[in-house]
Design an enzyme around this catalytic site. Structure first.
Site, PDB file in Angstrom:
ATOM      1  N   CYS A 116       0.778   7.877  -5.569  1.00  0.00           N
ATOM      2  CA  CYS A 116       1.971   7.877  -6.229  1.00  0.00           C
ATOM      3  C   CYS A 116       3.022   7.379  -5.406  1.00  0.00           C
ATOM      4  CB  CYS A 116       2.149   9.615  -6.609  1.00  0.00           C
ATOM      5  SG  CYS A 116       2.732  10.472  -5.122  1.00  0.00           S
ATOM      6  N   ASP A 117       3.067   7.450  -4.127  1.00  0.00           N
ATOM      7  CA  ASP A 117       4.275   6.577  -3.359  1.00  0.00           C
ATOM      8  C   ASP A 117       4.381   5.281  -3.776  1.00  0.00           C
ATOM      9  OD1 ASP A 117       2.722   8.892  -2.319  1.00  0.00           O
ATOM     10  OD2 ASP A 117       3.538   8.134  -0.187  1.00  0.00           O
ATOM     11  N   ALA A 118       3.229   4.532  -4.167  1.00  0.00           N
ATOM     12  CA  ALA A 118       3.459   3.436  -4.892  1.00  0.00           C
ATOM     13  C   ALA A 118       4.440   2.813  -5.959  1.00  0.00           C
ATOM     14  CB  ALA A 118       2.260   2.749  -5.222  1.00  0.00           C
ATOM     15  N   LEU A 119       4.689   4.162  -6.576  1.00  0.00           N
ATOM     16  CA  LEU A 119       5.538   3.820  -7.687  1.00  0.00           C
ATOM     17  C   LEU A 119       7.011   3.618  -7.440  1.00  0.00           C
ATOM     18  CD1 LEU A 119       3.891   6.520 -10.255  1.00  0.00           C
ATOM     19  CD2 LEU A 119       3.542   3.954  -9.877  1.00  0.00           C
ATOM     20  N   PHE A 120       7.345   3.990  -6.143  1.00  0.00           N
ATOM     21  CA  PHE A 120       8.663   3.738  -5.572  1.00  0.00           C
ATOM     22  C   PHE A 120       8.688   2.513  -4.988  1.00  0.00           C
ATOM     23  CE2 PHE A 120      11.717   3.420  -2.029  1.00  0.00           C
ATOM     24  CZ  PHE A 120      12.884   4.026  -2.739  1.00  0.00           C
TER      25      PHE A 120
END
Length: 375
Positions: free
Chosen positions: A160-164
């Site tokens: 989910c970090d990738a969405l930043f």
């Protein structure tokens, strides 16, 4: 060291991020004080550089995104000087894993510099373009679903970090270069991550497939029986949503999806905010590490304040944002260092007064940049 001992250590280390919060949470926002604390944070971080892999990695990307937002809010040349210095010494490069979202986060700052600097041929966006084209259009084992492991690496943005890290860059690049195809590609891969990691019941994101509960895996739940939702992981997502919406065309066909997702997550984050203002590292099991954590809280605060400032959240939530900011500010040391930042990780762990990272400073600056705009 087991979890119980770590929790006791964190409680023993608790300092002004407990007592000061109770004293300051009802105080108004003094914008001069906010600006001064932000500059102190910048100066300390610039004097104490740190990164996980290289000066162009995701930690620097998150930090300089915070510096970017601080400059956008204040127009203080201290921030622009820091932005230009790092970009020049980085030679405008990304990091080198072309199919890893983390490694283009630094380009958000490069794009911003190019948008506000009037000099021709100063900013070199060719490395950013090279990365984005490879990231989106070249074949890769993750996109083909050929690299499956316990983390769920079967899609491009499998955590989910990738969405930043990548979507705000793609969105801003599409806007800045007037090439909407990059925005459409961003949406395609964003939906893959959403469909795999978003929990519609809890309105939060699992960090990766290890934490998507199937009903049989006890390790994917907290001791209290709740699912594991990491504060900073969800902070990455909701802060990234605010960045995306800030630059996304108002008439973009998929914008309603992002606005709806933002509102769902904001409602949940507000509902579970602890009384002292700071979110715990485990959002649904705050007792696991019962102390506040600044990086996740900073990203949440930025996103919530942004929503109020841009009409997506009701102004009745201003007190919650003010409380969060005062709690975050209480975690800043006198020298400007921002403490109580959970170290690099992928799930809830404790922090301490003396734990700091550059991305924590970035979250601090992002939060301050929107708090300054609150009426």
């Amino acid at each position: 060291m087991n979890k119980t001992i770590l929790t006791l250590v964190a409680v023993v280390l608790l300092f002004n991020c407990s007592t000061a919060q109770k004293i300051t949470k009802e105080q108004p926002i003094d914008k001069a004080v906010v600006k001064a604390s932000m500059i102190k944070a910048l100066e300390w971080q610039e004097a104490h550089p740190i990164f996980a892999i290289a000066p162009t990695d995701w930690t620097a990307g998150a930090y300089y995104t915070g510096v970017t937002r601080a400059h956008k809010a204040t127009n203080d040349m201290m921030y622009m000087a820091a932005l230009k210095n790092q970009a020049y010494w980085n030679n405008w490069q990304t990091y080198n894993r072309l199919h890893h979202a983390d490694d283009v986060a630094i380009s958000y700052s490069y794009l911003y510099i190019d948008m506000v600097d009037n000099r021709k041929n100063f900013v070199d966006l060719e490395p950013t373009k090279k990365f984005l084209d490879a990231h989106l259009y070249e074949d890769d084992v993750w996109k083909a679903g050929n690299r499956k492991n316990e983390m769920g690496q079967t899609i491009l943005w499998w955590w989910c970090d990738a969405l930043f890290m990548a979507p705000p860059v793609l969105n801003l690049y599409a806007k800045h270069t007037n090439q909407p195809k990059y925005l459409d590609e961003m949406h395609k891969f964003y939906m893959q991550t959403y469909n795999q990691l978003y929990d519609e019941e809890e309105q939060l994101f699992a960090r990766d497939m290890r934490f998507v509960w199937t009903g049989s895996d006890k390790d994917s739940k907290e001791p209290n029986g709740k699912k594991v939702f990491w504060s900073r992981g969800n902070g990455w997502v909701i802060a990234g949503l605010a960045l995306i919406l800030d630059d996304m065309p108002t008439d973009y066909e998929h914008r309603p999806f992002y606005e709806k997702l933002y509102k769902e997550m904001a409602s949940k984050i507000l509902a579970i905010q602890p009384e002292d203002g700071l979110w715990r590292t485990s959002l649904l099991s705050p007792e696991s590490y019962n102390h506040g954590e600044v990086s996740g809280s900073g990203f949440h605060t930025f996103a919530l304040a942004w929503g109020i400032n841009n009409g997506l959240l009701d102004k009745k939530h201003i007190p919650a944002v003010k409380k969060a900011w005062h709690a975050i500010a209480a975690c800043q040391h006198d020298d400007g260092r921002v403490g109580w930042v959970q170290n690099i990780g992928a799930f809830p762990e404790p922090a301490s007064a003396n734990s700091w990272q550059n991305f924590g400073t970035g979250a601090f600056l992002m939060a301050g940049s929107e708090v300054l705009k609150l009426n």
